[in-house]
Design an enzyme around this catalytic site. Structure first.
Site, PDB file in Angstrom:
ATOM      1  N   ALA A 146      -3.246   7.992  -5.039  1.00 33.74           N
ATOM      2  CA  ALA A 146      -1.873   7.493  -5.128  1.00 33.74           C
ATOM      3  C   ALA A 146      -1.983   6.059  -5.648  1.00 33.74           C
ATOM      4  O   ALA A 146      -2.426   5.158  -4.937  1.00 33.74           O
ATOM      5  CB  ALA A 146      -1.224   7.527  -3.755  1.00 33.74           C
ATOM      6  N   GLY A 164       0.834  -1.207   0.000  1.00 32.54           N
ATOM      7  CA  GLY A 164       0.000   0.000   0.000  1.00 32.54           C
ATOM      8  C   GLY A 164       0.859   1.243   0.000  1.00 32.54           C
ATOM      9  O   GLY A 164       2.063   1.180  -0.263  1.00 32.54           O
ATOM     10  N   ASN A 165       0.246   2.375   0.265  1.00 30.13           N
ATOM     11  CA  ASN A 165       1.013   3.618   0.359  1.00 30.13           C
ATOM     12  C   ASN A 165       0.388   4.511   1.415  1.00 30.13           C
ATOM     13  O   ASN A 165      -0.639   4.161   2.007  1.00 30.13           O
ATOM     14  CB  ASN A 165       1.116   4.297  -1.007  1.00 30.13           C
ATOM     15  CG  ASN A 165      -0.239   4.654  -1.565  1.00 30.13           C
ATOM     16  OD1 ASN A 165      -0.954   5.448  -0.988  1.00 30.13           O
ATOM     17  ND2 ASN A 165      -0.616   4.029  -2.679  1.00 30.13           N
ATOM     18  N   ARG A 166       1.020   5.647   1.643  1.00 25.66           N
ATOM     19  CA  ARG A 166       0.645   6.467   2.799  1.00 25.66           C
ATOM     20  C   ARG A 166      -0.462   7.488   2.508  1.00 25.66           C
ATOM     21  O   ARG A 166      -0.754   8.339   3.344  1.00 25.66           O
ATOM     22  CB  ARG A 166       1.889   7.199   3.312  1.00 25.66           C
ATOM     23  CG  ARG A 166       2.888   6.253   3.945  1.00 25.66           C
ATOM     24  CD  ARG A 166       4.276   6.857   3.972  1.00 25.66           C
ATOM     25  NE  ARG A 166       4.332   8.109   4.706  1.00 25.66           N
ATOM     26  CZ  ARG A 166       4.599   8.223   6.001  1.00 25.66           C
ATOM     27  NH1 ARG A 166       4.846   7.146   6.690  1.00 25.66           N
ATOM     28  NH2 ARG A 166       4.633   9.385   6.592  1.00 25.66           N
ATOM     29  N   SER A 167      -1.088   7.407   1.350  1.00 30.29           N
ATOM     30  CA  SER A 167      -2.124   8.401   1.037  1.00 30.29           C
ATOM     31  C   SER A 167      -3.316   8.251   1.991  1.00 30.29           C
ATOM     32  O   SER A 167      -3.801   7.148   2.221  1.00 30.29           O
ATOM     33  CB  SER A 167      -2.606   8.211  -0.403  1.00 30.29           C
ATOM     34  OG  SER A 167      -3.683   9.074  -0.633  1.00 30.29           O
TER      35      SER A 167
END
Ligand code: CTP
Length: 413
Positions: free
Chosen positions: A273, A206-209
Site C-alpha cells: 500500500a 501511514g496506512n493500515r496495511s
C-alpha cells in the site's frame, strides 16, 4: 504411501527433518536412508525417531529382509534431499556401493532429487550433465533455490524449502505432467506492507496495511520455486525465510528499490500500500505546539506511481528482451461513480499492468485480516477470476495464475 527419503551429505540435511515431518504428518510411511557423510550433519537417531523406522545405509543390516531390493521395489516415491553433487553423479552413473544407491537402481516409482550444493558445483558441466542424464531417464530434478549458501557466498544452490519439495513430490506422484515447480528459475520481486511518509523525526503518515498478503505471496512464490525478493515497507508480520528482504520506509525508497529490482525480475508484484502523497516538507526537528503561532497546516505532494513507472520501463525495453509480468493490487470501495469492478477496470487501463488483483475494502475488510476475497483482472481481457479464502489460499491462486501466464507466454528457462 511408502516413501524412501535419501539424505545426502550436505549441511542442508538439517532442513530435511522438516520435510520428513511434512511427509509423516500427511500420513505417509517414510524410511530414511542417510548417506554415511550425511550422518556427520544429522545423526541416524533423528531420522529413526522422526520416521519411526530404522535408518541405515548399509546393505548388511537386516540382510534377511533383503533391504537393498525391497525398499526400492516397494517405494511409491523416492526423494533425495539434499541431492549433493556426489549423489547426483552416483545416481547418473548407476553406482551401487551402498543401500541408497542400490535402492535408486531398484526404484520402479517416481524419483525426485532436490539438489543443494555450492553454485560452482551446481553449474559445473559435470553436474549439469548428470542432471540432464537423470532427467532424460525420467527422474525429476528440482532447480536449487537461490540465496545465502553455507559460507558468505550466495547464488543458486540452496536446498528448495521443505514445503516446496513436499509440493513437488506430491505433484509428481499425482502424475502431473508438469510436475516442475511453476516458477522454477524465475525471479519474483514483491512489495509488501505500507509505506510511511515522515512529517518530522517522530511522526509519519501511514496506512493500515499489515503486510500479511505480501508475505503470503512471497511464501507462495518461494514454494513455487521462485527466487523471491521482498521489498518490505512497514509490516506487522515477520518476513518469511528463504527470501531476500529489502527493507524500505517511504514511497520514494520503495520506488528506488522496485526499479532496481525490476531490472532482473521475471515478475514484479506490487502488493504494497503505497502512500499517494507525502508531506511537502519534512521537519528535521519535532513539530511543537506553539501558543504564539497558528497550528501547522500540512501540505502534501504526489508520490510517483511506481506501478505505472514499472510498466513504462518494461515497455520501453528493447524488443526481444526479458519478458516481464507486472501485477498490481487495487483496494477499491466502490462509490457513486461506479462499483468496485468498474473502478478496477479503469485502474487496470490507467496503470497498464498485466494482472490486477482487486480487493473490495471497507474498514472491517482486508486490512490486518487473515482472509480475503479477490478478483483477478487481466489486461488481455480474459474472464475475471475469483479467489477467496485465507490470504495463503488467495496467494496460491495468484501465484498459480502468474505461473500459468508466464509458462504460456515463454518456455521455462
Ligand atoms: N501503487 C504504486 N505507486 C503509488 C500508488 C500505488 O505503485 N504511488 C500501486 C500499488 O502498490 C497497487 C496499485 O498501485 O499495486 C494500486 O494501488 P491503489 O492505491 O489502489 O491505486 P491508486 O493508483 O493509488 O489509485 P486511487 O488511490 O486513486 O484509487
Amino acid at each position: 504411501m511408502r516413501i524412501v527419503l535419501g539424505v545426502g551429505g550436505g549441511i542442508a540435511a538439517y532442513k530435511v527433518a522438516s520435510l520428513l515431518r511434512l511427509f509423516t504428518e500427511a500420513g505417509h510411511d517414510v524410511t530414511v536412508i542417510p548417506t554415511e557423510a550425511s550422518t556427520r550433519f544429522v545423526g541416524t537417531a533423528t531420522w529413526e525417531a522422526l520416521s519411526g523406522n530404522p535408518a541405515s545405509n548399509s546393505v548388511f543390516d537386516d540382510v534377511h529382509q533383503v533391504n537393498h531390493v525391497r525398499l526400492g521395489h516397494e517405494a511409491d516415491l523416492i526423494v533425495i534431499a539434499p541431492a549433493t553433487a556426489d549423489l547426483l553423479a552416483k545416481a547418473a552413473t548407476g553406482q551401487a556401493g551402498d543401500l541408497l544407491t542400490n535402492t535408486l537402481l531398484m526404484a520402479r516409482g517416481p524419483v525426485l532429487f532436490a539438489p543443494a550444493m555450492h553454485t560452482e558445483m551446481w553449474q559445473h558441466p559435470a553436474t549439469q550433465a548428470n542432471v540432464e542424464t537423470l532427467r532424460s531417464r525420467g527422474s525429476a530434478v528440482l532447480e536449487p533455490a537461490s540465496g545465502r549458501l553455507t559460507g558468505a557466498d550466495s547464488g543458486p544452490g540452496r536446498l528448495p524449502e521443505p514445503d516446496a519439495i513436499f509440493d513437488a513430490a506430491m505433484a509428481l506422484v499425482e502424475g502431473q505432467a508438469d510436475f516442475q515447480l511453476p516458477l522454477a528459475g524465475r525471479t519474483v520481486t514483491i512489495s509488501a506492507g505500507g509505506t510511511r511518509e515522515p512529517l518530522d523525526p517522530v511522526r509519519f503518515l501511514g496506512n493500515r496495511s499489515s503486510g500479511k498478503q505480501g508475505v503470503a505471496l512471497a511464501v507462495a512464490a518461494r514454494n513455487a520455486g521462485a527466487t523471491v525478493r521482498l521489498l518490505a515497507a512497514h509490516m506487522d508480520v515477520p518476513p518469511p525465510s528463504g527470501v531476500e528482504v529489502v527493507p524500505v520506509e517511504t514511497a520514494l525508497q520503495l520506488r528506488e528499490a522496485a526499479l532496481a529490482a525490476a531490472a532482473d525480475s521475471d515478475v514484479v508484484i506490487m502488493s504494497a500500500a503505497v502512500a499517494d502523497f507525502r508531506p511537502a516538507a519534512v521537519s528535521d526537528t519535532k513539530i511543537k505546539k506553539r501558543d504564539d503561532r497558528d497550528d501547522p497546516v500540512i501540505t502534501l505532494v504526489r508520490n510517483p506511481d511506481i506501478l505505472h513507472e514499472l510498466v513504462e520501463l518494461r515497455n520501453s525495453a528493447a524488443p526481444g528482451g526479458r519478458q516481464q509480468l507486472i501485477v498490481g493490487f487495487a483496494a477499491e470501495t466502490g462509490d457513486s461513480d461506479g462499483d468496485v469492478l468498474a473502478h478496477a477496470r479503469a485502474k487496470l487501463q490507467r496503470k497498464g499492468c498485466d494482472l490486477l488483483v482487486v480487493n473490495h475494502v471497507g474498514t472491517d475488510k482486508v486490512f490486518g485480516q487473515d482472509t480475503n476475497s479477490v478478483v483477478i483482472l487481466a489486461r488481455s481481457g480474459s474472464e475475471p477470476q475469483e479467489a477467496s479464502g485465507t490470504k495463503t489460499e488467495v496467494s496460491a491462486a495468484v501465484i498459480s495464475r502468474i505461473g500459468h501466464e508466464l509458462n504460456s507466454v515463454s518456455p521455462r528457462p
